[in-house]
Design a protein around this motif. Structure first.
Motif, mmCIF file in Angstrom:
data_model
loop_
_atom_site.group_PDB
_atom_site.id
_atom_site.type_symbol
_atom_site.label_atom_id
_atom_site.label_comp_id
_atom_site.label_asym_id
_atom_site.label_seq_id
_atom_site.Cartn_x
_atom_site.Cartn_y
_atom_site.Cartn_z
ATOM 1 N N THR A 1 0.839 -1.196 0.000
ATOM 2 C CA THR A 1 0.000 0.000 0.000
ATOM 3 C C THR A 1 0.877 1.250 0.000
ATOM 4 O O THR A 1 2.015 1.231 0.465
ATOM 5 C CB THR A 1 -0.920 0.031 1.233
ATOM 6 N N GLU B 1 2.434 7.489 3.403
ATOM 7 C CA GLU B 1 2.666 8.931 3.366
ATOM 8 C C GLU B 1 4.163 9.207 3.405
ATOM 9 O O GLU B 1 4.888 8.620 4.206
ATOM 10 C CB GLU B 1 1.966 9.613 4.543
ATOM 11 N N ARG C 1 4.422 18.002 -3.350
ATOM 12 C CA ARG C 1 3.461 16.920 -3.197
ATOM 13 C C ARG C 1 2.726 16.563 -4.489
ATOM 14 O O ARG C 1 2.008 15.584 -4.550
ATOM 15 C CB ARG C 1 2.439 17.295 -2.120
ATOM 16 N N TYR D 1 3.521 4.177 -7.256
ATOM 17 C CA TYR D 1 2.494 5.154 -6.896
ATOM 18 C C TYR D 1 2.989 6.548 -7.261
ATOM 19 O O TYR D 1 4.157 6.875 -7.067
ATOM 20 C CB TYR D 1 2.191 5.118 -5.398
ATOM 21 N N SER E 1 1.673 10.808 -7.065
ATOM 22 C CA SER E 1 0.671 11.720 -6.501
ATOM 23 C C SER E 1 -0.159 12.325 -7.618
ATOM 24 O O SER E 1 0.391 12.754 -8.623
ATOM 25 C CB SER E 1 1.292 12.895 -5.760
ATOM 26 N N ASP E 2 -1.455 12.371 -7.399
ATOM 27 C CA ASP E 2 -2.327 13.084 -8.327
ATOM 28 C C ASP E 2 -1.921 14.556 -8.248
ATOM 29 O O ASP E 2 -1.843 15.134 -7.163
ATOM 30 C CB ASP E 2 -3.788 12.897 -7.905
ATOM 31 N N THR F 1 -4.954 16.562 -6.481
ATOM 32 C CA THR F 1 -5.430 16.248 -5.132
ATOM 33 C C THR F 1 -4.339 15.741 -4.185
ATOM 34 O O THR F 1 -4.539 15.728 -2.979
ATOM 35 C CB THR F 1 -6.515 15.169 -5.188
ATOM 36 N N GLU G 1 -3.586 12.680 -3.970
ATOM 37 C CA GLU G 1 -3.937 11.289 -3.690
ATOM 38 C C GLU G 1 -2.951 10.360 -4.395
ATOM 39 O O GLU G 1 -2.527 10.623 -5.518
ATOM 40 C CB GLU G 1 -5.353 11.033 -4.207
ATOM 41 N N TRP G 2 -2.589 9.264 -3.733
ATOM 42 C CA TRP G 2 -1.696 8.288 -4.348
ATOM 43 C C TRP G 2 -2.456 7.476 -5.385
ATOM 44 O O TRP G 2 -3.504 6.922 -5.096
ATOM 45 C CB TRP G 2 -1.089 7.363 -3.298
ATOM 46 N N LEU G 3 -1.901 7.419 -6.592
ATOM 47 C CA LEU G 3 -2.499 6.682 -7.698
ATOM 48 C C LEU G 3 -1.553 5.593 -8.171
ATOM 49 O O LEU G 3 -0.331 5.747 -8.083
ATOM 50 C CB LEU G 3 -2.743 7.620 -8.889
ATOM 51 N N TYR H 1 -2.883 12.143 -13.178
ATOM 52 C CA TYR H 1 -4.222 12.446 -12.699
ATOM 53 C C TYR H 1 -5.054 11.171 -12.604
ATOM 54 O O TYR H 1 -4.861 10.236 -13.378
ATOM 55 C CB TYR H 1 -4.922 13.430 -13.650
ATOM 56 N N LYS H 2 -6.000 11.177 -11.694
ATOM 57 C CA LYS H 2 -6.887 10.034 -11.515
ATOM 58 C C LYS H 2 -7.875 9.921 -12.677
ATOM 59 O O LYS H 2 -8.245 8.832 -13.097
ATOM 60 C CB LYS H 2 -7.644 10.168 -10.191
#
Length: 143
Positions: free
Chosen positions: A26, A29, A47, A88, A90-91, A94, A96-98, A120-121
């Motif tokens: 997973t 952070e 980030r 992974y 970062s988006d 956002t 968010e981890w993608l 991007y997601k």
């Protein structure tokens, strides 16, 4: 005597099956402004473009400040687990981890190491959206 040897062997097999180590794949952070890019050794503070990869066989994690650093690092290090790596990103909107292999990639961003790709997601309207394979190809072609 042979019966006991077989019994011991059978018990060892069962115990070794129960001791299987699960690798945590997973996203975690990042310790912003403390973690260092594996390739360029710069502190990771942005980030929007951070990358983390996990070696699926042993769970070892590596962090990068730009997707380009990660792609070049794999080439330089000649690691045999690149295709299995869990990546992974970062988006860029956002944070968010993608999953980098499933993200939508857009070229033209001002990234920490100037490779220019952001992830991007969801598809970005009005922009050309690329797959991860395209991103790798373009980065390696720019070297």
């Amino acid at each position: 005597m042979k019966k006991y040897n077989y019994l011991i062997l059978l018990l060892l097999v069962f115990f070794s099956m129960g001791c299987e180590v699960k690798v945590d794949t997973t996203a975690k952070e990042i310790k912003w402004d403390r973690e260092i890019c594996q390739r360029c050794k710069m502190i990771i503070s942005n980030r929007n473009y951070a990358v983390q990869i996990i070696n699926p066989t042993n769970g070892e994690r590596f962090y990068f400040d730009d997707i380009g650093c990660m792609v070049v690092w794999f080439k330089e290090e000649k690691l045999n687990w690149e295709n299995e790596a869990i990546i992974y990103i970062s988006d860029a909107t956002t944070g968010e981890w993608l999953n980098a292999k499933e993200a939508y990639w857009v070229y033209g961003a001002i990234t920490p190491m100037a490779f220019g790709f952001s992830a991007y997601k969801f598809e970005v309207e009005g922009k050309t959206n690329h797959k991860f394979s395209y991103v790798k190809e373009k980065i390696l072609g720019s070297l």
